[in-house]
Design a protein around this motif. Sequence first.
Motif, mmCIF file in Angstrom:
data_model
loop_
_atom_site.group_PDB
_atom_site.id
_atom_site.type_symbol
_atom_site.label_atom_id
_atom_site.label_comp_id
_atom_site.label_asym_id
_atom_site.label_seq_id
_atom_site.Cartn_x
_atom_site.Cartn_y
_atom_site.Cartn_z
ATOM 1 N N LEU A 218 -13.028 -6.724 8.262
ATOM 2 C CA LEU A 218 -12.009 -5.900 8.901
ATOM 3 C C LEU A 218 -10.644 -6.134 8.273
ATOM 4 O O LEU A 218 -10.285 -7.263 7.930
ATOM 5 C CB LEU A 218 -11.934 -6.213 10.398
ATOM 6 N N ASP A 219 -9.892 -5.062 8.146
ATOM 7 C CA ASP A 219 -8.513 -5.118 7.677
ATOM 8 C C ASP A 219 -7.615 -5.330 8.888
ATOM 9 O O ASP A 219 -7.610 -4.509 9.801
ATOM 10 C CB ASP A 219 -8.164 -3.795 6.975
ATOM 11 N N PRO B 26 -13.322 -0.967 12.311
ATOM 12 C CA PRO B 26 -13.959 -0.704 11.014
ATOM 13 C C PRO B 26 -13.292 0.487 10.336
ATOM 14 O O PRO B 26 -12.805 1.414 11.012
ATOM 15 C CB PRO B 26 -15.413 -0.381 11.398
ATOM 16 N N GLN B 27 -13.250 0.476 9.036
ATOM 17 C CA GLN B 27 -12.624 1.568 8.289
ATOM 18 C C GLN B 27 -13.306 2.895 8.619
ATOM 19 O O GLN B 27 -14.534 2.986 8.621
ATOM 20 C CB GLN B 27 -12.709 1.298 6.792
ATOM 21 N N GLY B 28 -12.497 3.901 8.926
ATOM 22 C CA GLY B 28 -13.028 5.231 9.194
ATOM 23 C C GLY B 28 -13.622 5.418 10.573
ATOM 24 O O GLY B 28 -14.211 6.467 10.845
ATOM 25 N N GLN C 33 1.203 6.265 4.190
ATOM 26 C CA GLN C 33 0.549 7.513 4.529
ATOM 27 C C GLN C 33 1.599 8.571 4.854
ATOM 28 O O GLN C 33 2.640 8.278 5.433
ATOM 29 C CB GLN C 33 -0.381 7.321 5.724
ATOM 30 N N GLN D 167 0.832 -1.180 0.000
ATOM 31 C CA GLN D 167 0.000 0.000 0.000
ATOM 32 C C GLN D 167 0.877 1.244 0.000
ATOM 33 O O GLN D 167 2.020 1.220 0.438
ATOM 34 C CB GLN D 167 -0.913 0.012 1.227
ATOM 35 N N ASN E 225 -5.688 -2.395 10.163
ATOM 36 C CA ASN E 225 -6.365 -1.168 10.573
ATOM 37 C C ASN E 225 -6.831 -1.301 12.016
ATOM 38 O O ASN E 225 -7.921 -1.783 12.293
ATOM 39 C CB ASN E 225 -7.573 -0.879 9.663
ATOM 40 N N GLN F 68 -2.576 3.203 13.995
ATOM 41 C CA GLN F 68 -2.817 4.644 13.955
ATOM 42 C C GLN F 68 -1.909 5.385 14.938
ATOM 43 O O GLN F 68 -1.375 6.456 14.625
ATOM 44 C CB GLN F 68 -4.283 4.930 14.250
#
Length: 304
Positions: free
Chosen positions: A159-160, A62-64, A25, A22, A163, A168
């Motif tokens: 789910l990833d 979960p994403q976001g 970021q 990926q 993530n 984070q």
Amino acid sequence: MKITSLAAALFALLFAACAPAQTPQTVAPAPVTVPAGDAPALWRVSDEDTTIWLFGTIHVLPQGFEWRNATIDAALDESDLLVLETVTSVGQSDAALLLMRLGVSADLPPIGARVDPELLPQLTSMIERGPFPESFLNGLETWAASLMLVGVTLNDLGLDPENGVEEQLELVFQLADKPVTGLETPAEQLGFFDGLPEEAQRHFLSSVIDTPEDIREEFDAMLNAWRTGDEAAIAMTFDDELSFSEPLREALLTRRNADWATWIGERLAEPGTVFVAVGAGHLAGQESVQDFLRAAGIEVARVQ
């Protein structure tokens, strides 16, 4: 949820190296406006020249999903060091190779023979939904096969594994050019499972097996307990299956909580501000990290 937080974190660590590359970021996730009274729990341990923030995480999100607020961001900003259960951004390939070295054995019974007969249809269904054939799982020790099946659970939830809160937090500290370290190495974490007696390994395998519908219900309850900082609900929903197996609970929860409390107590001898983030199940219920700290005469204050 019927999988331990350590299992989810280890799956993320072991198999992130196998995920498609990926684009890295270049900016930290933006702070959000989650109200202080509706946010994950945060504690402070301190003396005259040291502050240690103690934060419970959820290893997959979960994403976001929004969880940060002004209180958490202030603690992150003032911290000089991030301490996780283990550092997930390094050693992935080595950890996966180590799992294969520790987890493969000869003359094992078929995986289906290691669960109660009533669980066999659900186990078969999970294997069919996953990427690893039954013949491969048959050659793995029970704990290692269980970790492989955790990936099916995460896939059922959409789910990833990369993530989670830890990823984070790592990004926030890396972009601020502040160090990140771990309380344990991946090898140590795999060793917790490898050292389990077979009965405890089979209990762990049984705890992983579930239907997609039950998995969703359990995860939603766990996520809501964590999001609201509800300690009683966290104790009920995180690592709930550990309460039914004393060897499993001792190896994956109690002993580690005691070790981490010792680390925190010793770290108070050094000045500075540290942000310690571990699975929320370690900070709730009996024999939590806070219980061991208080037993050592160290005050712990919940600030959120």
